[in-house]
Design a protein around this motif. Sequence first.
Motif, PDB file in Angstrom:
ATOM      1  N   ASP A 197     -12.135  -1.024  40.568  1.00  0.00           N
ATOM      2  CA  ASP A 197     -10.684  -0.947  40.529  1.00  0.00           C
ATOM      3  C   ASP A 197     -10.103  -1.919  39.497  1.00  0.00           C
ATOM      4  OD1 ASP A 197     -10.462  -2.622  43.756  1.00  0.00           O
ATOM      5  OD2 ASP A 197     -11.329  -3.254  41.877  1.00  0.00           O
ATOM      6  N   ASN A 198      -9.472  -1.365  38.516  1.00  0.00           N
ATOM      7  CA  ASN A 198      -8.661  -2.108  37.562  1.00  0.00           C
ATOM      8  C   ASN A 198      -9.380  -3.274  36.878  1.00  0.00           C
ATOM      9  OD1 ASN A 198      -6.707  -0.345  38.347  1.00  0.00           O
ATOM     10  ND2 ASN A 198      -5.655  -1.790  39.678  1.00  0.00           N
ATOM     11  N   ILE A 199     -10.457  -2.987  36.177  1.00  0.00           N
ATOM     12  CA  ILE A 199     -11.148  -4.000  35.387  1.00  0.00           C
ATOM     13  C   ILE A 199     -10.665  -3.863  33.945  1.00  0.00           C
ATOM     14  CG2 ILE A 199     -13.381  -4.894  34.629  1.00  0.00           C
ATOM     15  CD1 ILE A 199     -12.845  -5.126  37.639  1.00  0.00           C
ATOM     16  N   VAL A 220     -13.007  -2.810  18.492  1.00  0.00           N
ATOM     17  CA  VAL A 220     -13.370  -2.051  19.681  1.00  0.00           C
ATOM     18  C   VAL A 220     -12.422  -0.858  19.796  1.00  0.00           C
ATOM     19  CG1 VAL A 220     -13.619  -2.112  22.187  1.00  0.00           C
ATOM     20  CG2 VAL A 220     -14.192  -4.139  20.839  1.00  0.00           C
ATOM     21  N   HIS A 221     -13.024   0.344  19.957  1.00  0.00           N
ATOM     22  CA  HIS A 221     -12.235   1.556  20.162  1.00  0.00           C
ATOM     23  C   HIS A 221     -12.621   2.156  21.508  1.00  0.00           C
ATOM     24  CE1 HIS A 221     -11.573   1.048  15.891  1.00  0.00           C
ATOM     25  NE2 HIS A 221     -10.589   1.915  15.987  1.00  0.00           N
ATOM     26  N   TYR A 222     -11.630   2.596  22.253  1.00  0.00           N
ATOM     27  CA  TYR A 222     -11.822   3.174  23.577  1.00  0.00           C
ATOM     28  C   TYR A 222     -11.503   4.656  23.492  1.00  0.00           C
ATOM     29  CZ  TYR A 222     -11.451   3.522  28.673  1.00  0.00           C
ATOM     30  OH  TYR A 222     -11.636   3.849  29.979  1.00  0.00           O
ATOM     31  N   ASN A 223     -12.502   5.509  23.736  1.00  0.00           N
ATOM     32  CA  ASN A 223     -12.343   6.967  23.609  1.00  0.00           C
ATOM     33  C   ASN A 223     -11.720   7.349  22.273  1.00  0.00           C
ATOM     34  OD1 ASN A 223     -13.531   7.524  26.065  1.00  0.00           O
ATOM     35  ND2 ASN A 223     -11.598   7.509  27.173  1.00  0.00           N
ATOM     36  N   ARG A 258      -6.513  -2.760  28.679  1.00  0.00           N
ATOM     37  CA  ARG A 258      -6.883  -1.376  29.000  1.00  0.00           C
ATOM     38  C   ARG A 258      -7.828  -1.362  30.194  1.00  0.00           C
ATOM     39  NH1 ARG A 258      -6.140   4.138  27.384  1.00  0.00           N
ATOM     40  NH2 ARG A 258      -7.791   5.156  28.511  1.00  0.00           N
ATOM     41  N   ILE A 259      -7.595  -0.473  31.142  1.00  0.00           N
ATOM     42  CA  ILE A 259      -8.445  -0.356  32.328  1.00  0.00           C
ATOM     43  C   ILE A 259      -9.664   0.490  31.968  1.00  0.00           C
ATOM     44  CG2 ILE A 259      -8.580   0.427  34.725  1.00  0.00           C
ATOM     45  CD1 ILE A 259      -6.663  -1.947  34.228  1.00  0.00           C
ATOM     46  N   VAL A 260     -10.853  -0.031  32.282  1.00  0.00           N
ATOM     47  CA  VAL A 260     -12.104   0.653  31.957  1.00  0.00           C
ATOM     48  C   VAL A 260     -12.424   1.670  33.042  1.00  0.00           C
ATOM     49  CG1 VAL A 260     -14.567   0.345  31.527  1.00  0.00           C
ATOM     50  CG2 VAL A 260     -12.950  -1.368  30.744  1.00  0.00           C
ATOM     51  N   GLU A 261     -12.802   2.879  32.612  1.00  0.00           N
ATOM     52  CA  GLU A 261     -13.141   3.959  33.530  1.00  0.00           C
ATOM     53  C   GLU A 261     -14.581   4.382  33.294  1.00  0.00           C
ATOM     54  OE1 GLU A 261     -10.320   6.686  32.071  1.00  0.00           O
ATOM     55  OE2 GLU A 261      -8.632   5.830  33.175  1.00  0.00           O
ATOM     56  N   LEU A 262     -15.225   4.898  34.332  1.00  0.00           N
ATOM     57  CA  LEU A 262     -16.587   5.402  34.197  1.00  0.00           C
ATOM     58  C   LEU A 262     -16.599   6.586  33.231  1.00  0.00           C
ATOM     59  CD1 LEU A 262     -17.799   5.329  37.904  1.00  0.00           C
ATOM     60  CD2 LEU A 262     -18.397   3.761  36.073  1.00  0.00           C
ATOM     61  N   GLY A 263     -17.622   6.657  32.395  1.00  0.00           N
ATOM     62  CA  GLY A 263     -17.752   7.756  31.452  1.00  0.00           C
ATOM     63  C   GLY A 263     -16.980   7.564  30.152  1.00  0.00           C
ATOM     64  N   ALA A 264     -16.261   6.469  30.020  1.00  0.00           N
ATOM     65  CA  ALA A 264     -15.491   6.215  28.801  1.00  0.00           C
ATOM     66  C   ALA A 264     -16.452   5.905  27.649  1.00  0.00           C
ATOM     67  CB  ALA A 264     -14.538   5.059  28.999  1.00  0.00           C
ATOM     68  N   GLN A 265     -16.052   6.297  26.447  1.00  0.00           N
ATOM     69  CA  GLN A 265     -16.855   6.033  25.258  1.00  0.00           C
ATOM     70  C   GLN A 265     -16.231   4.863  24.498  1.00  0.00           C
ATOM     71  OE1 GLN A 265     -17.188   9.300  22.535  1.00  0.00           O
ATOM     72  NE2 GLN A 265     -18.534   8.191  21.149  1.00  0.00           N
ATOM     73  N   LEU A 266     -17.043   3.845  24.228  1.00  0.00           N
ATOM     74  CA  LEU A 266     -16.594   2.674  23.488  1.00  0.00           C
ATOM     75  C   LEU A 266     -17.357   2.582  22.173  1.00  0.00           C
ATOM     76  CD1 LEU A 266     -16.573  -0.034  26.306  1.00  0.00           C
ATOM     77  CD2 LEU A 266     -14.623   1.132  25.334  1.00  0.00           C
ATOM     78  N   VAL A 314     -19.763   4.078  29.261  1.00  0.00           N
ATOM     79  CA  VAL A 314     -19.659   3.195  30.420  1.00  0.00           C
ATOM     80  C   VAL A 314     -20.301   3.884  31.624  1.00  0.00           C
ATOM     81  CG1 VAL A 314     -18.077   2.010  31.982  1.00  0.00           C
ATOM     82  CG2 VAL A 314     -17.557   2.136  29.546  1.00  0.00           C
ATOM     83  N   GLU A 315     -21.294   3.220  32.222  1.00  0.00           N
ATOM     84  CA  GLU A 315     -21.994   3.762  33.385  1.00  0.00           C
ATOM     85  C   GLU A 315     -21.573   3.064  34.680  1.00  0.00           C
ATOM     86  OE1 GLU A 315     -24.075   6.356  33.346  1.00  0.00           O
ATOM     87  OE2 GLU A 315     -23.928   6.556  31.176  1.00  0.00           O
ATOM     88  N   GLN A 316     -21.307   1.755  34.597  1.00  0.00           N
ATOM     89  CA  GLN A 316     -20.902   0.986  35.768  1.00  0.00           C
ATOM     90  C   GLN A 316     -19.760   0.064  35.370  1.00  0.00           C
ATOM     91  OE1 GLN A 316     -24.217  -1.239  37.248  1.00  0.00           O
ATOM     92  NE2 GLN A 316     -25.541   0.553  37.451  1.00  0.00           N
TER      93      GLN A 316
END
Length: 135
Positions: free
Chosen positions: A6-8, A35-38, A46-54, A67-69
């Motif tokens: 939650d909200n990392i 650093v680019h997020y998706n 920015r809140i990190v979500e599972l499956g996001a591409q960095l 992102v896996e965990q």
Amino acid sequence: MTETTDNIRLDKWLWAARFFKTRALAKAAIEGGKVHYNRAKAKPSRIVELGAQLRIQLGWDEKTIIVEQVHDKRRGAPEAQLMYTETEDSVKKRATNAEARKAMNQGATHTDHRPNKKQRRDIIRFKNINHQDQG
């Protein structure tokens, strides 16, 4: 091992995943566009979500990861590596770039010692002559 999803924040996740030694360095890299997020420029909050591409630029290398965990605590390196997976293309691209850098350095000559006073003066004189020719 409890997982907190939650909200990392992105800067905290990058620190926890051991891409940067401090959160301040992670924040500076994000704000500097490293650093680019998706596929979009990110903010440290920015809140990190599972499956996001960095996409992370680290020195000469650029890593593309998924992102896996999501954890907010910094753990040991083996556990931190489980938080993400690097894409196949990213691994190949980094390997080819490393080979290219090694090939570029093959022709460079390295001396066993530093130049002495006379050699330094000759180098400075040579550089000054080349700067005058160009200017």
